[in-house]
Design an enzyme around this catalytic site. Structure first.
Site, PDB file in Angstrom:
ATOM      1  N   GLY A   1       7.855  15.970   8.374  1.00 39.22           N
ATOM      2  CA  GLY A   1       7.916  15.351   6.961  1.00 39.22           C
ATOM      3  C   GLY A   1       7.859  16.901   6.073  1.00 39.22           C
ATOM      4  O   GLY A   1       7.259  17.938   6.671  1.00 39.22           O
TER       5      GLY A   1
ATOM      6  N   GLY B   1      14.605  11.005  14.859  1.00 39.77           N
ATOM      7  CA  GLY B   1      15.861  11.366  15.877  1.00 39.77           C
ATOM      8  C   GLY B   1      15.482  12.366  16.698  1.00 39.77           C
ATOM      9  O   GLY B   1      16.104  13.370  16.695  1.00 39.77           O
TER      10      GLY B   1
ATOM     11  N   GLY C   1       5.450  20.767  12.591  1.00 45.14           N
ATOM     12  CA  GLY C   1       4.051  20.276  12.993  1.00 45.14           C
ATOM     13  C   GLY C   1       4.165  20.059  14.574  1.00 45.14           C
ATOM     14  O   GLY C   1       5.158  20.456  15.100  1.00 45.14           O
TER      15      GLY C   1
ATOM     16  N   GLY D   1       4.810  17.741  16.820  1.00 47.19           N
ATOM     17  CA  GLY D   1       5.839  16.884  17.232  1.00 47.19           C
ATOM     18  C   GLY D   1       6.952  17.769  17.409  1.00 47.19           C
ATOM     19  O   GLY D   1       7.800  18.002  18.312  1.00 47.19           O
TER      20      GLY D   1
ATOM     21  N   ASP E   1      -1.500  17.040   6.994  1.00 49.65           N
ATOM     22  CA  ASP E   1      -2.367  16.632   7.645  1.00 49.65           C
ATOM     23  C   ASP E   1      -3.431  17.703   8.000  1.00 49.65           C
ATOM     24  O   ASP E   1      -4.700  17.293   8.476  1.00 49.65           O
ATOM     25  CB  ASP E   1      -1.921  15.746   8.730  1.00 49.65           C
ATOM     26  CG  ASP E   1      -1.107  14.499   8.183  1.00 49.65           C
ATOM     27  OD1 ASP E   1      -1.094  14.464   7.110  1.00 49.65           O
ATOM     28  OD2 ASP E   1      -0.290  13.967   8.971  1.00 49.65           O
TER      29      ASP E   1
ATOM     30  N   MET F   1      -3.028  10.643   1.959  1.00 50.60           N
ATOM     31  CA  MET F   1      -2.391  10.668   3.256  1.00 50.60           C
ATOM     32  C   MET F   1      -3.400  11.222   4.417  1.00 50.60           C
ATOM     33  O   MET F   1      -4.283  11.705   3.978  1.00 50.60           O
ATOM     34  CB  MET F   1      -1.016  11.367   3.190  1.00 50.60           C
ATOM     35  CG  MET F   1      -0.086  10.577   2.392  1.00 50.60           C
ATOM     36  SD  MET F   1       1.548  11.342   2.548  1.00 50.60           S
ATOM     37  CE  MET F   1       2.780  10.202   2.291  1.00 50.60           C
TER      38      MET F   1
ATOM     39  N   ARG G   1      -2.191  11.008   8.604  1.00 50.15           N
ATOM     40  CA  ARG G   1      -1.613  10.133   9.471  1.00 50.15           C
ATOM     41  C   ARG G   1      -2.638   9.842  10.440  1.00 50.15           C
ATOM     42  O   ARG G   1      -2.802   8.687  11.110  1.00 50.15           O
ATOM     43  CB  ARG G   1      -0.199  10.229  10.329  1.00 50.15           C
ATOM     44  CG  ARG G   1       0.455   9.380  10.783  1.00 50.15           C
ATOM     45  CD  ARG G   1       1.685   9.905  11.657  1.00 50.15           C
ATOM     46  NE  ARG G   1       1.457  11.085  12.254  1.00 50.15           N
ATOM     47  CZ  ARG G   1       2.300  11.934  12.286  1.00 50.15           C
ATOM     48  NH1 ARG G   1       3.750  11.883  12.006  1.00 50.15           N
ATOM     49  NH2 ARG G   1       2.332  13.166  13.198  1.00 50.15           N
TER      50      ARG G   1
ATOM     51  N   ARG H   1     -10.429  -0.637  -9.065  1.00 49.50           N
ATOM     52  CA  ARG H   1      -8.798  -0.392  -9.101  1.00 49.50           C
ATOM     53  C   ARG H   1      -8.491   0.548  -7.937  1.00 49.50           C
ATOM     54  O   ARG H   1      -9.352   1.369  -7.668  1.00 49.50           O
ATOM     55  CB  ARG H   1      -8.406   0.495 -10.741  1.00 49.50           C
ATOM     56  CG  ARG H   1      -8.492  -0.855 -11.732  1.00 49.50           C
ATOM     57  CD  ARG H   1      -7.534  -1.986 -11.881  1.00 49.50           C
ATOM     58  NE  ARG H   1      -7.640  -2.506 -12.957  1.00 49.50           N
ATOM     59  CZ  ARG H   1      -8.395  -3.679 -13.156  1.00 49.50           C
ATOM     60  NH1 ARG H   1      -9.084  -4.039 -12.256  1.00 49.50           N
ATOM     61  NH2 ARG H   1      -8.279  -4.542 -14.323  1.00 49.50           N
TER      62      ARG H   1
ATOM     63  N   ARG I   1       3.060  15.768  -1.386  1.00 44.84           N
ATOM     64  CA  ARG I   1       4.001  16.833  -0.604  1.00 44.84           C
ATOM     65  C   ARG I   1       4.919  17.252  -1.643  1.00 44.84           C
ATOM     66  O   ARG I   1       5.218  18.523  -1.483  1.00 44.84           O
ATOM     67  CB  ARG I   1       4.714  15.788   0.429  1.00 44.84           C
ATOM     68  CG  ARG I   1       3.802  15.207   1.452  1.00 44.84           C
ATOM     69  CD  ARG I   1       4.431  14.716   2.532  1.00 44.84           C
ATOM     70  NE  ARG I   1       5.834  14.507   2.578  1.00 44.84           N
ATOM     71  CZ  ARG I   1       6.375  13.521   3.493  1.00 44.84           C
ATOM     72  NH1 ARG I   1       5.419  12.974   4.635  1.00 44.84           N
ATOM     73  NH2 ARG I   1       7.580  13.421   3.498  1.00 44.84           N
TER      74      ARG I   1
END
Ligand code: F6P
Length: 362
Positions: A14, A80, A116, A118, A142, A184, A186, A278, A287
């Site tokens: 990301g 991918g 990151g 991964g 993150d 955010m 994850r 709300r 980001r």
């Protein structure tokens, strides 16, 4: 080592604020050694194309404008895996040889990978198979890579979430409302915790600490008893419902992402307290914006150091920020070192010390 060297630089996973500042710094430092830099497009995906998709980068192309620019001029992808690439017929194929072939075509023998955990795992495997030097630079809003105190993009994401609370507070006060902000993260609640403290939240919910509706409602009632007519609640997207699931959204391409816990908590608060509630879901605005000054500095320092490390002949190292300076560590160790919020750490204690409800004590 000066002279012929060609470094490939890529952004993977990301996007976040500060990626362009890293690229800029690396290009400047490479020019010091007389090395060429090629920007590899869309992470490793551009290396699967023929002709390979890349940009030749030099100091004339990386002026100060890049420092301010969100996103990544190289493009990126967070899907991918080249070792199990999803093909059109639904099968998975190992396409790593094509990627290594693409690097050879470009004459690239060293890569600076900005990503990151991964991305680092994939790049490391590719580098080992292809005999390519690799230096990694940690980026993730993150901030869950344990080896570095902070990663490129985190500071900006926290600043955006804090500013969102600054903007929600006056409207909350004007309408006597409880405002819930979903941010955010994850797996880890770092953005929620930091922005929640900085933005004066009354409740911060993190995936690392279990919560109860009674606990939240009690805090909001206490706020009301003090005569304050509004409250701010920050919820990390990875927080679980009372039933133990993380709400997700499925997109048309089949990908699933977290999203929805803010609304879930908002309904619970309205039911339990009767307060008008709300919900704001902050999403990708965390980001895609100009980097904070801290992210610009971190990115610049990382970009310069990555090239210096290659000049020293080092490889398979990830840069990290530690005790006011950059260190480098084996990428393998970095990948293995995940950092959730420390439930007994300083920031959780600070939040509790401020009277913020951060979930129920264990
Ligand atoms: O890992 C970074 C991150 O922004 C997470 O905080 C978030 O859950 C996810 O990426 C969103 O992914 P995408 O950009 O694919 O929607």
């Amino acid at each position: 080592m000066a002279g012929e060297k060609r470094i490939g630089i890529l952004t993977s996973g990301g996007d976040c604020a500060g990626l362009n500042a890293v690229i800029r710094a690396a290009v400047h430092r490479a020019s010091h050694y007389g090395w060429e830099v090629v920007g590899l497009e869309d992470g490793t995906a551009g290396l699967l194309h023929r002709p390979v998709r890349y940009q030749t980068l030099d100091v004339t192309k990386v002026d100060g404008t890049m420092m301010r620019q969100g996103g990544t001029v190289l493009g990126t992808t967070n899907k991918g895996d080249p070792f199990a690439y999803p093909m059109a017929d639904g099968t998975k194929k190992d396409r790593s040889a094509e990627i290594i072939g693409g690097l050879r075509e470009l004459g690239v023998d060293s890569i600076i990978g900005i990503g990151g955990d991964g991305s680092m795992a994939i790049l490391r495997k590719l580098a080992q198979i292809g005999g390519i030097n690799l230096v990694g630079i940690p980026k993730t809003i993150d901030n869950d890579l344990g080896v570095t105190e902070t990663s490129v993009g985190f500071d900006t994401a926290v600043a955006v979430a804090t500013e969102a609370l600054d903007r929600l507070q006056p409207t909350a006060a004007s309408h006597d409302r409880v405002m819930v902000l979903e941010v955010m993260g994850r797996d880890a609640g770092h953005i929620a915790l930091s922005a929640g403290i900085a933005g004066g939240a009354d409740v911060i919910l993190l995936p690392e600490i279990s919560w109860s509706v009674d606990g939240i409602a009690e805090k909001i009632r206490k706020v009301q008893q003090t005569g304050r007519n509004f409250a701010l609640v920050v919820v990390s997207e990875a927080v679980k419902t009372a039933e133990g699931t993380i709400p997700q959204k499925e997109f048309s391409d089949g990908q699933k992402r977290h999203g929805g816990i803010g609304n879930y908590i908002g309904h619970l608060i309205a039911d339990a307290t009767g307060a008008e509630t709300r919900v704001t879901v902050l999403g990708h605005v965390q980001r895609g914006c100009p980097p904070s000054y801290r992210d610009r500095l971190l990115a610049s320092a990382f970009g310069v150091k990555a090239v210096d490390l290659l000049a020293e002949g080092k490889s398979d190292r990830l840069l990290a920020w530690s005790n006011r300076q950059i260190i480098d560590i084996p990428i393998e160790d970095a990948i293995a070192n995940y950092a959730a919020v420390d439930v007994n750490g300083t920031l959780v204690q600070t939040a509790r010390g401020l009277g913020i409800y951060v979930g129920d004590p264990a």
